[in-house]
Design a protein around this motif. Structure first.
Motif, PDB file in Angstrom:
ATOM      1  N   VAL A   1       9.704  -2.502   4.453  1.00 15.76           N
ATOM      2  CA  VAL A   1       8.246  -2.596   4.524  1.00 15.76           C
ATOM      3  C   VAL A   1       7.655  -3.157   3.240  1.00 15.76           C
ATOM      4  CG1 VAL A   1       6.107  -1.235   4.659  1.00 15.76           C
ATOM      5  CG2 VAL A   1       7.989  -0.749   6.235  1.00 15.76           C
ATOM      6  N   LEU A   2       8.141  -2.667   2.112  1.00 18.19           N
ATOM      7  CA  LEU A   2       7.533  -2.979   0.821  1.00 18.19           C
ATOM      8  C   LEU A   2       8.042  -4.277   0.204  1.00 18.19           C
ATOM      9  CD1 LEU A   2       7.677   0.612  -0.724  1.00 18.19           C
ATOM     10  CD2 LEU A   2       5.650  -0.522   0.223  1.00 18.19           C
TER      11      LEU A   2
ATOM     12  N   GLU B   1       6.007   3.715   9.104  1.00 18.13           N
ATOM     13  CA  GLU B   1       5.798   2.365   8.592  1.00 18.13           C
ATOM     14  C   GLU B   1       4.332   2.072   8.341  1.00 18.13           C
ATOM     15  OE1 GLU B   1       9.943   2.299   9.922  1.00 18.13           O
ATOM     16  OE2 GLU B   1       8.108   3.087  10.832  1.00 18.13           O
ATOM     17  N   ASP B   2       3.470   2.454   9.281  1.00 20.45           N
ATOM     18  CA  ASP B   2       2.039   2.212   9.083  1.00 20.45           C
ATOM     19  C   ASP B   2       1.492   3.038   7.923  1.00 20.45           C
ATOM     20  OD1 ASP B   2       1.761   0.298  11.049  1.00 20.45           O
ATOM     21  OD2 ASP B   2       1.146   1.721  12.604  1.00 20.45           O
TER      22      ASP B   2
ATOM     23  N   LYS C   1       2.514   1.333   4.675  1.00 19.38           N
ATOM     24  CA  LYS C   1       1.691   0.148   4.413  1.00 19.38           C
ATOM     25  C   LYS C   1       0.314   0.556   3.880  1.00 19.38           C
ATOM     26  CE  LYS C   1       3.866  -2.586   8.092  1.00 19.38           C
ATOM     27  NZ  LYS C   1       3.682  -3.127   9.458  1.00 19.38           N
TER      28      LYS C   1
ATOM     29  N   GLU D   1      -1.180  -0.230   0.085  1.00 22.59           N
ATOM     30  CA  GLU D   1      -2.453  -0.924  -0.109  1.00 22.59           C
ATOM     31  C   GLU D   1      -3.433  -0.038  -0.878  1.00 22.59           C
ATOM     32  OE1 GLU D   1      -5.332  -4.070   0.372  1.00 22.59           O
ATOM     33  OE2 GLU D   1      -3.161  -3.898   0.260  1.00 22.59           O
TER      34      GLU D   1
END
Length: 303
Positions: free
Chosen positions: A39-40, A111-112, A115, A119
């Motif tokens: 993800v990152l 995952e969401d 994220k 952010e």
């Protein structure tokens, strides 16, 4: 029958080496670090396990790191005490930890959530870079006296306000660096036991974080949120919410609003919660609980 609540720590609980033992011994924990790297786009495990501390302490890295390590500790809880995780009836997280709590409550996917946290950390760091600011913990004064310290230390054009209501006698204030520097002398005169300048990037949970609001609002607009399967107590109003629209709004407000942690814990206590379990790095939340109610039963799974 026990009414268990899980608590997840926030920024400041990080330490170099966290998560290593779990990742080496528990495949489900290792999988979280692997998924996080996908993800990152960088090796979060390397930052958590080996630092350096200056990098891990950066808001950009510490927020994703604490999120993943806390969920790795949750996997350890599921493996060693599955009944505790299965029977939890409520959850809460301190600031950043609220996102971890929402993942546990199945309102947001891993995952969401990652994220969003990445952010959030980036946006808060960018806001902090715009103006010299910080946070100071004031020990030994009640809320009214801390408010009076803020009012005396703040000069025209400056921000200085209560940012975290942690527990009786432990309140964090946040604002411009110039105002924070006046706090120790004023607080001591008011009878404070101690003041501690916190190692954070800026004045979190104040209007000085307003530049982060737009980025976080945009990120949240693109993330599916479901009604939590168990109550998640919001930092902003110390209430639980089922409406995804309200949850999005409160997560945005959280970065510019005081964290009502003591009120949140009292809400859980009034729900009849016992015991509490702190899931993730450190033991800070258990310590705060004992200051709120010394008889409360609290345990934890660290990483």
């Amino acid at each position: 029958m026990s009414k268990i609540a899980l608590l997840f720590p926030g920024q400041g609980a990080q330490a170099v080496g966290m998560g290593r033992q779990l990742a080496e011994s528990l495949p489900a924990a290792r999988s979280l670090f692997d998924r996080a790297q996908a993800v990152l786009g960088y090796d979060l495990a390397e930052v958590c396990f080996n630092g350096p501390a200056e990098k891990l302490d950066s808001t950009v890295y510490s927020q994703p790191a604490l999120f993943v390590c806390s969920l790795a500790a949750l996997e350890s809880l599921k493996a060693t005490k599955p009944e505790v995780a299965a029977e939890a009836k409520a959850t809460a997280g301190l600031s950043l930890g609220e996102y971890t709590a929402l993942v546990f409550a199945e309102a947001i996917t891993f995952e969401d959530g990652l994220k969003l946290v990445a952010e959030r950390g980036s946006a808060m760091q960018a806001a902090a870079d715009l103006v010299p600011s910080g946070m100071v913990s004031v020990l030994g004064l009640d809320l009214d006296k801390v408010q009076a310290v803020c009012d005396e230390a703040r000069q025209p054009g400056e921000v200085l306000q209560i940012a975290n209501h942690l527990c009786p006698g432990n309140i964090v204030i946040s604002g411009h660096t110039s105002a924070c520097e006046r706090v120790p002398a004023i607080a001591e005169k008011a009878g404070a036991m101690k003041t501690i300048r916190l190692s954070v990037a800026g004045a979190f949970h104040t209007p000085l974080m307003a530049p982060a609001v737009q980025r976080l609002t945009s990120a949240l607009a693109h993330v599916p949120i479901k009604p939590p399967r168990i109550p998640v107590i919001s930092n902003v109003d110390a209430l639980s919410h089922d409406d995804p629209h309200e949850i999005r709004h409160l997560l945005v407000q959280q970065v510019v609003s005081p964290v009502r942690w003591e009120d949140s814990m009292r809400v859980l206590l009034n729900m009849g919660v016992t015991p509490f379990w702190e899931i993730g790095p450190g033991r800070v939340l258990r310590g705060l609980l004992k200051r709120i109610d010394r008889k409360v039963a609290a345990d934890g799974i660290e990483c």
